[in-house]
Design a protein around this motif. Structure first.
Motif, PDB file in Angstrom:
ATOM      1  N   ALA A  91       4.993  -9.013   1.372  1.00  0.00           N
ATOM      2  CA  ALA A  91       6.444  -8.829   1.406  1.00  0.00           C
ATOM      3  C   ALA A  91       6.976  -7.882   2.487  1.00  0.00           C
ATOM      4  O   ALA A  91       8.096  -7.405   2.399  1.00  0.00           O
ATOM      5  CB  ALA A  91       6.915  -8.377   0.031  1.00  0.00           C
TER       6      ALA A  91
ATOM      7  N   SER B  29       8.750  -7.228   5.884  1.00  0.00           N
ATOM      8  CA  SER B  29       9.751  -8.052   6.563  1.00  0.00           C
ATOM      9  C   SER B  29       9.175  -8.876   7.709  1.00  0.00           C
ATOM     10  O   SER B  29       9.436 -10.073   7.818  1.00  0.00           O
ATOM     11  CB  SER B  29      10.878  -7.141   7.070  1.00  0.00           C
ATOM     12  OG  SER B  29      11.807  -7.892   7.800  1.00  0.00           O
TER      13      SER B  29
ATOM     14  N   PHE C 201       9.447 -12.547  -1.528  1.00  0.00           N
ATOM     15  CA  PHE C 201      10.570 -11.638  -1.305  1.00  0.00           C
ATOM     16  C   PHE C 201      10.209 -10.731  -0.146  1.00  0.00           C
ATOM     17  O   PHE C 201       9.098 -10.810   0.379  1.00  0.00           O
ATOM     18  CB  PHE C 201      10.825 -10.804  -2.571  1.00  0.00           C
ATOM     19  CG  PHE C 201       9.728  -9.801  -2.898  1.00  0.00           C
ATOM     20  CD1 PHE C 201       8.477 -10.233  -3.328  1.00  0.00           C
ATOM     21  CD2 PHE C 201       9.943  -8.428  -2.769  1.00  0.00           C
ATOM     22  CE1 PHE C 201       7.466  -9.312  -3.633  1.00  0.00           C
ATOM     23  CE2 PHE C 201       8.934  -7.509  -3.073  1.00  0.00           C
ATOM     24  CZ  PHE C 201       7.697  -7.952  -3.505  1.00  0.00           C
ATOM     25  N   THR C 202      11.154  -9.875   0.267  1.00  0.00           N
ATOM     26  CA  THR C 202      10.806  -8.821   1.218  1.00  0.00           C
ATOM     27  C   THR C 202      11.244  -7.480   0.624  1.00  0.00           C
ATOM     28  O   THR C 202      12.189  -7.420  -0.178  1.00  0.00           O
ATOM     29  CB  THR C 202      11.482  -8.987   2.611  1.00  0.00           C
ATOM     30  OG1 THR C 202      12.822  -8.474   2.554  1.00  0.00           O
ATOM     31  CG2 THR C 202      11.483 -10.440   3.070  1.00  0.00           C
TER      32      THR C 202
ATOM     33  N   GLN D  14      14.871  -6.463   1.387  1.00  0.00           N
ATOM     34  CA  GLN D  14      15.777  -7.284   0.570  1.00  0.00           C
ATOM     35  C   GLN D  14      15.957  -6.704  -0.832  1.00  0.00           C
ATOM     36  O   GLN D  14      17.075  -6.638  -1.347  1.00  0.00           O
ATOM     37  CB  GLN D  14      15.156  -8.690   0.488  1.00  0.00           C
ATOM     38  CG  GLN D  14      15.885  -9.714  -0.327  1.00  0.00           C
ATOM     39  CD  GLN D  14      15.132 -11.049  -0.311  1.00  0.00           C
ATOM     40  OE1 GLN D  14      13.940 -11.102  -0.591  1.00  0.00           O
ATOM     41  NE2 GLN D  14      15.826 -12.110   0.061  1.00  0.00           N
TER      42      GLN D  14
ATOM     43  N   ASP E 275       8.700  -0.254   4.872  1.00  0.00           N
ATOM     44  CA  ASP E 275       9.950  -1.028   4.772  1.00  0.00           C
ATOM     45  C   ASP E 275      10.840  -0.485   3.647  1.00  0.00           C
ATOM     46  O   ASP E 275      12.055  -0.343   3.812  1.00  0.00           O
ATOM     47  CB  ASP E 275       9.651  -2.501   4.438  1.00  0.00           C
ATOM     48  CG  ASP E 275       9.465  -3.376   5.684  1.00  0.00           C
ATOM     49  OD1 ASP E 275       9.521  -2.844   6.805  1.00  0.00           O
ATOM     50  OD2 ASP E 275       9.269  -4.601   5.506  1.00  0.00           O
TER      51      ASP E 275
ATOM     52  N   THR F  41      14.454   1.376   4.285  1.00  0.00           N
ATOM     53  CA  THR F  41      15.653   0.733   3.740  1.00  0.00           C
ATOM     54  C   THR F  41      16.349   1.667   2.764  1.00  0.00           C
ATOM     55  O   THR F  41      17.574   1.807   2.788  1.00  0.00           O
ATOM     56  CB  THR F  41      15.288  -0.587   3.029  1.00  0.00           C
ATOM     57  OG1 THR F  41      14.538  -1.388   3.921  1.00  0.00           O
ATOM     58  CG2 THR F  41      16.535  -1.333   2.590  1.00  0.00           C
TER      59      THR F  41
ATOM     60  N   HIS G  67      13.911  -9.131  -7.470  1.00  0.00           N
ATOM     61  CA  HIS G  67      14.385 -10.512  -7.504  1.00  0.00           C
ATOM     62  C   HIS G  67      13.973 -11.240  -8.773  1.00  0.00           C
ATOM     63  O   HIS G  67      14.443 -12.333  -9.023  1.00  0.00           O
ATOM     64  CB  HIS G  67      13.852 -11.257  -6.288  1.00  0.00           C
ATOM     65  CG  HIS G  67      12.352 -11.197  -6.201  1.00  0.00           C
ATOM     66  ND1 HIS G  67      11.675 -10.003  -6.022  1.00  0.00           N
ATOM     67  CD2 HIS G  67      11.419 -12.154  -6.323  1.00  0.00           C
ATOM     68  CE1 HIS G  67      10.376 -10.272  -6.020  1.00  0.00           C
ATOM     69  NE2 HIS G  67      10.193 -11.558  -6.206  1.00  0.00           N
TER      70      HIS G  67
ATOM     71  N   ASP H  54      12.500 -17.535   5.726  1.00  0.00           N
ATOM     72  CA  ASP H  54      12.365 -16.540   4.662  1.00  0.00           C
ATOM     73  C   ASP H  54      13.293 -16.915   3.514  1.00  0.00           C
ATOM     74  O   ASP H  54      14.205 -17.710   3.678  1.00  0.00           O
ATOM     75  CB  ASP H  54      12.713 -15.144   5.213  1.00  0.00           C
ATOM     76  CG  ASP H  54      11.732 -14.103   4.717  1.00  0.00           C
ATOM     77  OD1 ASP H  54      11.194 -14.253   3.600  1.00  0.00           O
ATOM     78  OD2 ASP H  54      11.507 -13.130   5.459  1.00  0.00           O
TER      79      ASP H  54
ATOM     80  N   LYS I 187      19.917 -11.819   1.989  1.00  0.00           N
ATOM     81  CA  LYS I 187      18.944 -12.183   3.033  1.00  0.00           C
ATOM     82  C   LYS I 187      18.102 -10.966   3.320  1.00  0.00           C
ATOM     83  O   LYS I 187      18.544  -9.833   3.075  1.00  0.00           O
ATOM     84  CB  LYS I 187      19.690 -12.496   4.330  1.00  0.00           C
ATOM     85  CG  LYS I 187      20.303 -13.849   4.390  1.00  0.00           C
ATOM     86  CD  LYS I 187      20.779 -14.075   5.825  1.00  0.00           C
ATOM     87  CE  LYS I 187      21.116 -15.520   6.046  1.00  0.00           C
ATOM     88  NZ  LYS I 187      21.001 -15.931   7.432  1.00  0.00           N
ATOM     89  N   ASP I 188      16.955 -11.142   3.912  1.00  0.00           N
ATOM     90  CA  ASP I 188      16.165  -9.983   4.328  1.00  0.00           C
ATOM     91  C   ASP I 188      16.937  -9.242   5.412  1.00  0.00           C
ATOM     92  O   ASP I 188      17.162  -9.793   6.496  1.00  0.00           O
ATOM     93  CB  ASP I 188      14.819 -10.431   4.869  1.00  0.00           C
ATOM     94  CG  ASP I 188      14.051  -9.262   5.472  1.00  0.00           C
ATOM     95  OD1 ASP I 188      14.192  -8.141   4.945  1.00  0.00           O
ATOM     96  OD2 ASP I 188      13.344  -9.464   6.469  1.00  0.00           O
TER      97      ASP I 188
ATOM     98  N   LYS J 181      15.829  -8.988   9.173  1.00  0.00           N
ATOM     99  CA  LYS J 181      15.973 -10.071  10.149  1.00  0.00           C
ATOM    100  C   LYS J 181      17.206  -9.936  11.048  1.00  0.00           C
ATOM    101  O   LYS J 181      17.335 -10.664  12.006  1.00  0.00           O
ATOM    102  CB  LYS J 181      16.064 -11.425   9.433  1.00  0.00           C
ATOM    103  CG  LYS J 181      14.837 -11.794   8.658  1.00  0.00           C
ATOM    104  CD  LYS J 181      13.630 -11.862   9.588  1.00  0.00           C
ATOM    105  CE  LYS J 181      12.346 -12.233   8.865  1.00  0.00           C
ATOM    106  NZ  LYS J 181      12.152 -11.544   7.593  1.00  0.00           N
TER     107      LYS J 181
END
Ligand code: VNL
Length: 399
Positions: A137, A139, A153-154, A157, A186, A190, A285, A364, A393-394, A397
């Motif tokens: 996961a 990205s 998933f990422t 996200q 990641d 984030t 998710h 993705d 969305k991720d 990206k």
């Protein structure tokens, strides 16, 4: 028309055009198996070693999908070939190479951890073989080969949701604690970006080794920093150890809240965590408690087929991955390669987690992300969803 669906359909149309252009640019490869030959799916997973729970969940989900949808697709017998990489990247790459060269699989699938997916990306590209990433996961994975499609998933996200929630719920000062590799970094980035944008403060950023982590010294540092909350990411299966140490070190008693991505309160192990988990808020998710008829059917069938084992988010990535493969095979009439890959792009369907889209440009997954709280319901612990961000969305990206 619902706006998500409109975007999805536009995306789908663009994908069709992109697919046609790409087909012209690439040399033609003999990907059409003779009728009567099996449609082979190579599923490479950690079935042993510290991440075996991920392999167990995904294999069970793939087998459930086949049991429910039949073992033929596009007139060909489906052959699922499961290989155990024990979570070692060199092994994943070697097994994948053998599957492509010797077995001539139509598709590679599985990939329990980021390093395993990254090691295999060049094999997918060279073999012109679609590679469905069901678990890993970080990205950047989908950018490592144009043949990669992701159904899990990422981390960026799913992390946005908890960062927003924390900032809106009187959490001002946070220490982040993540496993020291792709998805952890990641998650850390984030969380930090979104939380500080909303006025929050990060007191410390701690990275714990992925293999055999000893959380004690890190949790001591969290305690010393006296934050309102600790934000955590550890991969599926590792959450119990973290949770146990969190309470043994008295962080909960010191008034420090635990907030996390759903990986930490993984449904596979949640029910055994005990009271320390109650009240933990996370974003993810998928929750086995997702209140939809489709999910209830999925959870019941999965538990029935697997001695009461509860499906987690890995299982859903595997189940949906099989769906993407089957539907693509129908469209490609059993052909592999470019035709199979293009038919995966733009798929829209109802997953046990809710509505999802395989974005045709990024390959993705686009999906709703839920904010959940661990609650005891009828004596069992569940991640009960109470809010959601729609069609995420991720964010990685857009960089
Ligand atoms: C990864 C990400 C692995 C999230 C996980 O569990 C997880 C990865 C094994 O990308 O390595 O929960």
């Amino acid at each position: 028309m619902n706006p998500n669906r409109r975007t999805a359909l536009t995306t789908l149309a663009r994908a069709a055009a992109a697919g046609a252009a790409a087909a012209g640019a690439l040399p033609a490869v003999a990907q059409t198996a003779a009728p009567g030959e099996p449609f082979k799916i190579g599923l490479v997973l950690p079935m042993t070693g510290p991440f075996a729970s991920t392999g167990r969940q995904i294999e069970a989900a793939a087998r459930l999908y086949i049991a429910q949808n039949g073992d033929t697709v596009a007139g060909r017998k489906v052959q699922l070939i499961v290989k155990d990489d024990a979570g070692v990247a060199d092994t994943t790459r070697r097994l994948s190479q053998e599957l492509v060269v010797n077995e001539k699989v139509a598709v590679l699938a599985g990939f329990g951890l980021t390093p395993l997916a990254l090691a295999t990306a060049p094999i997918a590209t060279q073999g012109k073989t679609p590679m469905v990433v069901m678990a890993a996961a970080t990205s950047i994975i989908t950018e490592q080969s144009p043949y990669i499609v992701r159904t899990g998933f990422t981390l960026p996200q799913v992390t946005l949701g908890i960062a927003e929630w924390a900032a809106k719920n009187k959490i001002r000062k946070v220490v982040t604690l993540v496993s020291d590799y792709g998805p952890g970094i990641d998650a850390e980035n984030t969380f930090k970006q979104r939380f500080t944008l909303n006025g929050g403060q990060i007191a410390a950023e701690l990275r714990v080794p992925l293999r055999n982590p000893d959380f004690a010294p890190f949790l001591q540092r969290v305690r010393d920093a006296q934050p309102d909350a600790m934000f955590a990411f550890v991969p599926s299966g590792v959450g119990s150890a973290l949770m146990k140490q969190f309470s043994e070190r008295g962080l909960d008693k010191a008034g420090i809240r635990l907030i996390a991505t759903g990986d930490v309160v993984d449904d596979d192990i949640l029910n055994d965590m005990g009271d320390v988990a109650v009240g933990v808020v996370s974003s993810h998710h998928y929750s086995a408690a997702h209140p939809s008829p489709a999910n209830k059917r999925f959870v019941d069938a999965f538990m029935k087929a697997n001695n009461g084992m509860r499906p987690n988010f890995m299982a859903v990535g595997g189940y949906d991955g099989m769906r993407v493969i089957y539907e693509a095979a129908k469209t490609s009439k059993g052909a592999g390669g470019e035709a199979l890959l293009n038919a995966m792009k733009g798929q829209i369907f109802e997953s046990p987690r809710g509505q999802v889209l395989i974005d045709a440009q990024t390959r993705d997954i686009v999906q709703d992300v839920y904010i959940r709280k661990v609650e005891r319901v009828d004596g069992k612990l569940w991640n009960v969803e109470f809010d959601k961000m729609a069609a995420v969305k991720d964010p990685g990206k857009t960089k």
